[in-house]
Design a protein around this motif. Sequence first.
Motif, PDB file in Angstrom:
ATOM      1  N   LEU A 242       0.826  -1.211   0.000  1.00  0.00           N
ATOM      2  CA  LEU A 242       0.000   0.000   0.000  1.00  0.00           C
ATOM      3  C   LEU A 242       0.856   1.255   0.000  1.00  0.00           C
ATOM      4  O   LEU A 242       0.483   2.269  -0.607  1.00  0.00           O
ATOM      5  N   VAL A 243       1.996   1.215   0.686  1.00  0.00           N
ATOM      6  CA  VAL A 243       2.909   2.364   0.678  1.00  0.00           C
ATOM      7  C   VAL A 243       3.380   2.655  -0.743  1.00  0.00           C
ATOM      8  O   VAL A 243       3.427   3.811  -1.189  1.00  0.00           O
ATOM      9  N   ARG A 244       3.715   1.611  -1.473  1.00  0.00           N
ATOM     10  CA  ARG A 244       4.181   1.805  -2.846  1.00  0.00           C
ATOM     11  C   ARG A 244       3.067   2.306  -3.759  1.00  0.00           C
ATOM     12  O   ARG A 244       3.303   3.116  -4.660  1.00  0.00           O
ATOM     13  N   GLN A 245       1.837   1.868  -3.532  1.00  0.00           N
ATOM     14  CA  GLN A 245       0.742   2.234  -4.425  1.00  0.00           C
ATOM     15  C   GLN A 245       0.198   3.627  -4.149  1.00  0.00           C
ATOM     16  O   GLN A 245      -0.201   4.322  -5.092  1.00  0.00           O
ATOM     17  N   TYR A 246       0.169   4.068  -2.876  1.00  0.00           N
ATOM     18  CA  TYR A 246      -0.536   5.301  -2.536  1.00  0.00           C
ATOM     19  C   TYR A 246       0.384   6.439  -2.127  1.00  0.00           C
ATOM     20  O   TYR A 246      -0.075   7.564  -1.984  1.00  0.00           O
ATOM     21  N   GLY A 247       1.662   6.193  -1.872  1.00  0.00           N
ATOM     22  CA  GLY A 247       2.591   7.297  -1.708  1.00  0.00           C
ATOM     23  C   GLY A 247       2.786   7.817  -0.305  1.00  0.00           C
ATOM     24  O   GLY A 247       3.412   8.862  -0.145  1.00  0.00           O
ATOM     25  N   PHE A 248       2.305   7.147   0.748  1.00  0.00           N
ATOM     26  CA  PHE A 248       2.661   7.555   2.097  1.00  0.00           C
ATOM     27  C   PHE A 248       3.826   6.698   2.588  1.00  0.00           C
ATOM     28  O   PHE A 248       4.335   5.856   1.832  1.00  0.00           O
ATOM     29  N   GLY A 249       4.282   6.918   3.806  1.00  0.00           N
ATOM     30  CA  GLY A 249       5.481   6.234   4.285  1.00  0.00           C
ATOM     31  C   GLY A 249       5.277   5.623   5.657  1.00  0.00           C
ATOM     32  O   GLY A 249       4.472   6.103   6.462  1.00  0.00           O
ATOM     33  N   VAL A 250       6.028   4.553   5.938  1.00  0.00           N
ATOM     34  CA  VAL A 250       6.001   3.869   7.230  1.00  0.00           C
ATOM     35  C   VAL A 250       7.438   3.640   7.670  1.00  0.00           C
ATOM     36  O   VAL A 250       8.284   3.218   6.863  1.00  0.00           O
ATOM     37  N   HIS A 251       7.701   3.917   8.935  1.00  0.00           N
ATOM     38  CA  HIS A 251       9.044   3.741   9.494  1.00  0.00           C
ATOM     39  C   HIS A 251       8.917   3.078  10.858  1.00  0.00           C
ATOM     40  O   HIS A 251       8.029   3.429  11.646  1.00  0.00           O
TER      41      HIS A 251
ATOM     42  N   GLY B 144      11.302   0.971  25.245  1.00  0.00           N
ATOM     43  CA  GLY B 144      11.802  -0.392  25.210  1.00  0.00           C
ATOM     44  C   GLY B 144      11.153  -1.274  24.178  1.00  0.00           C
ATOM     45  O   GLY B 144      11.651  -2.370  23.911  1.00  0.00           O
ATOM     46  N   GLY B 145      10.047  -0.852  23.595  1.00  0.00           N
ATOM     47  CA  GLY B 145       9.378  -1.650  22.588  1.00  0.00           C
ATOM     48  C   GLY B 145       9.717  -1.191  21.186  1.00  0.00           C
ATOM     49  O   GLY B 145      10.889  -1.008  20.837  1.00  0.00           O
ATOM     50  N   VAL B 146       8.687  -0.987  20.378  1.00  0.00           N
ATOM     51  CA  VAL B 146       8.861  -0.583  18.983  1.00  0.00           C
ATOM     52  C   VAL B 146       8.021   0.667  18.738  1.00  0.00           C
ATOM     53  O   VAL B 146       6.892   0.770  19.226  1.00  0.00           O
ATOM     54  N   ARG B 147       8.575   1.596  18.005  1.00  0.00           N
ATOM     55  CA  ARG B 147       7.844   2.781  17.566  1.00  0.00           C
ATOM     56  C   ARG B 147       7.642   2.683  16.056  1.00  0.00           C
ATOM     57  O   ARG B 147       8.601   2.488  15.301  1.00  0.00           O
ATOM     58  N   ALA B 148       6.395   2.801  15.632  1.00  0.00           N
ATOM     59  CA  ALA B 148       6.039   2.788  14.208  1.00  0.00           C
ATOM     60  C   ALA B 148       5.407   4.127  13.859  1.00  0.00           C
ATOM     61  O   ALA B 148       4.520   4.606  14.579  1.00  0.00           O
ATOM     62  N   VAL B 149       5.861   4.725  12.764  1.00  0.00           N
ATOM     63  CA  VAL B 149       5.382   6.034  12.345  1.00  0.00           C
ATOM     64  C   VAL B 149       4.821   5.919  10.933  1.00  0.00           C
ATOM     65  O   VAL B 149       5.507   5.464  10.016  1.00  0.00           O
ATOM     66  N   VAL B 150       3.566   6.316  10.786  1.00  0.00           N
ATOM     67  CA  VAL B 150       2.927   6.393   9.469  1.00  0.00           C
ATOM     68  C   VAL B 150       2.867   7.867   9.086  1.00  0.00           C
ATOM     69  O   VAL B 150       2.165   8.651   9.735  1.00  0.00           O
TER      70      VAL B 150
END
Length: 478
Positions: free
Chosen positions: A318-327, A334-340
Amino acid sequence: MTSIPEALLWCLSAGTAAAVVLAALSIRARGQRAGLRTRLSAAEEQNSATLHSNTELSARLRATEAEIRHLAGTRLPDLTLALAHPHVPVPGLMDARFAGTETDQALSAVLEQVSDAITKERARVDAAAQSTLRGATTTIQALLYQLQSALQEMQHRYDDPNVAQDLLNADFLNEQALRRIQATGVVCGAWPGLTREDSYLAELVVGATSRLRGYERVQVSNQLRDPVAVVARAVEPVAIVVTELLANALHHSHRELPVTITLQQGNRGASVIVDDYGVGMHDDEIKAAMELLSGDEDLLLTQLGDPPRSGFAAAGQLVRQYGFGVHVEPSPYGGVRAVVYIPGDPLLTVLDESAQPMSVMAPPPHRSGVPDRSSSALPTGSATPPPAAAPAAQPAPAAQPAPSYEAPAQQADGELPRRRRRKPVSELDESAPRTESSPPRSPEETGSRWAALQRGTETGRAAAQSEPPRSPEGNAQS
């Protein structure tokens, strides 16, 4: 003087000539013997060189045969395994003497040809598998949408609260199955399957949260300055990505730990930040996740593991098709941070809150003059939030005593004003009239209140009811 006879002279002459001839013959014989010895020596050396060359050729032939056996028995199987698992090393030549030779070039050509053939065959088989799954998931997804609509109609039809609760549980289980089918279809190139209108980002995040088991652990903080909304064509893709990131955060953290979502607005777009307090990810896991989330390369189903994990892969598509980003990165907790990150142009818009008000379920932005509708913001002793609107025929409940506030304390110059907390209800005037407990509700009243509650859900599913899901082949890429 005595004269020598003539006959004797002839004899002496003949003997001298014979001696000369013999001497000449002897010299010639010695020369011939020397030549023969030289030729014999050369023949012996040539024979020795031939034997040595034959020995080297035999050894090289045996080494070549060993390299061929090494190619067939070790290098080709390891190459086949390395194409599926890149961390597996492919061994080189067994004999370093062949490095750079024609034998090395021939063996390398064999490896390249086998690699190309296996890669093309894997891509062909995987494409056939994805096509089959794409058709199956599209059909199953359409059936699940129909089941969702049927469950919604049943919720409106039956007045029994127990039946209504069972229908809600069935609807939630159907939502879980729909989410997994939707993610699998997206990985295989299917269309997400819903057509929506422009939706507030806060509403979108709350809707994504409601799709997951453990949604009560999610805490949403809205830091947006404006009524930011996602354009219609990107609403469902962004919702799918946020849902998968939340599912990963909820699954890898303890069931008693919260998962926080922060909505931030920048100069060029908006971000959805998901933080969990779970087990975290190693550097190689984060690297692999970023490769999936980037969407730069076409994925094979066999690269998703056994059982396949399609969450990050679906987000990458979906990132490739619609042009937003995920990191993704390690979280400070101590866990995981995900940024859309959603770019403002062309995926965001600003809606008119007076014409299209935000749902009461969505957290309001923390702007001045905007009250916080979250239940956790209510102070101790405050009145409970009002219930859903009841039908007009129902009598209004008795008025509750308003909690008293003390006057704000005077502050010194340069200090912020201070307000004392309200008094608990237990400390209010005991002489204040107390409300009587409400009588038990009739089945008709229960059904009316339940119908009022379901009207809020009906608006979110209107698009799915009005337009059936379309196949990805019939839609142009937007």
